[in-house]
Design an enzyme around this catalytic site. Sequence first.
Site, short mmCIF file in Angstrom:
data_model
loop_
_atom_site.label_atom_id
_atom_site.label_comp_id
_atom_site.label_asym_id
_atom_site.label_seq_id
_atom_site.Cartn_x
_atom_site.Cartn_y
_atom_site.Cartn_z
N HIS A 33 0.82 -1.22 0.00
CA HIS A 33 0.00 0.00 0.00
C HIS A 33 0.85 1.26 0.00
CE1 HIS A 33 -4.14 -1.48 0.26
NE2 HIS A 33 -3.65 -2.49 0.94
N ASP A 35 2.68 1.88 -3.14
CA ASP A 35 2.94 2.17 -4.55
C ASP A 35 2.23 3.44 -4.99
OD1 ASP A 35 0.60 0.70 -4.10
OD2 ASP A 35 0.55 -0.06 -6.16
N GLY A 122 -4.83 -12.86 -4.98
CA GLY A 122 -3.86 -11.78 -4.86
C GLY A 122 -2.49 -12.14 -5.36
N SER A 124 -1.86 -12.40 -8.66
CA SER A 124 -1.79 -11.82 -10.00
C SER A 124 -2.06 -12.81 -11.11
CB SER A 124 -0.44 -11.13 -10.22
OG SER A 124 -0.30 -10.06 -9.36
N ASP A 170 1.96 -5.51 -10.83
CA ASP A 170 1.71 -6.92 -11.12
C ASP A 170 2.28 -7.32 -12.47
OD1 ASP A 170 0.39 -6.85 -8.74
OD2 ASP A 170 -1.61 -7.10 -9.58
#
Length: 388
Positions: A33, A35, A122, A124, A170
């Site tokens: 959290h 980025d 989560g 990707s 991702d």
Amino acid sequence: MDINLKEKFAAHYHKDPDAIYFTPGRVNLIGEHIDYNGGLVMPCAITLGTWVAIAPNHDNKFRFKSLNFEIETVVESNVLTDKNGGIWANYPIGVINEFIKDGKEFSGIDFLFYGNIPIGSGLSSSASIEIATAYALNSYFNLGYDKLALVKIAKKVENKFIGLNSGIMDQFAVAFGEKNKAIVLDCETLKYKMVDVYLGNYVLVIINTNKPRELADSKYNERVAECQTALKQLNQEIRLDYLCELNAEKFALHNHLITDKVILNRATHVVKENDRVHLAAKALNSGNLEEFGRLMYASHESLKTLYEVSGKELDTIVDFCKDYHAVIGARMTGAGFGGCAIALLEKGYEEDFAKRLTAYYTDRIGYPATIYVSEIGDGPHLITDTYQ
């Protein structure tokens, strides 16, 4: 892979594939959290991923079949501009659409996909499918794109075609991943460096909570707004574009400007988590896995108490790991509110760890978690030594 994709392709399309490619999934080792706050992330590619077998056809049709889903999608080459409902095939359709808009031409292609990434966990899976498609077509047809161009195409598909306003981490992680290396990435500038990750006597364990992540999108947007509020209040006294321009020491000089406790907590996590990424890179460079594990636990605690994006399921996994003697670090990974946790586990304890964690988690949550042992693997590549 426990499935012979060449045989499955031949059974479905009555011909052999011309090529088979693999693209990994990813986990973020640390840096959660931040980025969207101008900070650094540290993802790595994993050995779970997506395989795609391809062969051209001359029917002017694109046929999309996955061994993970029952529905096969067939699209005429002149109607690729539209989504086909809420189906997985929109990811490769979107990629082909971008190539066609860029002037590339295809007479038609048969695809067979298979993935062992748990959907919605989560890790990707969507980025893996996007890059798998883009890399396979670019390689097979010699389209001339470099990896960064493929990443940007895949992100455009995710944002514009699929309609999910996600960042670039991702796609970047699955495309640029290298075996036994993590990527320290600035998601804003796309500057990055590779960091050696020698796990030695440890393995990376991925634990899927198996909890639906229905809260993640709304809470994600809420956290973004809270960080913007913190930034605005700090800018009463200093000039910042992003919270992560401050380290913890400088933040302490100005955090009195943030008057709401919740907003202060959010900003505190962001600044300290970004510092932890720098410290984690140093720990890995020096081979200090114990320090890296300590930073993983500190990251999770911050995500739990300051950023409040964990949850009972993820906390239960990390609490178990803290008390299990062969684990040196664990944390949630990804957006939170479900999804996955990761742990560094001493080799030789995989079976015992899985058995004990399953019992512990099921007793407290009511259903089991799913446990995967993974290595840090390579990015997309042609499968040359086997058709399996």
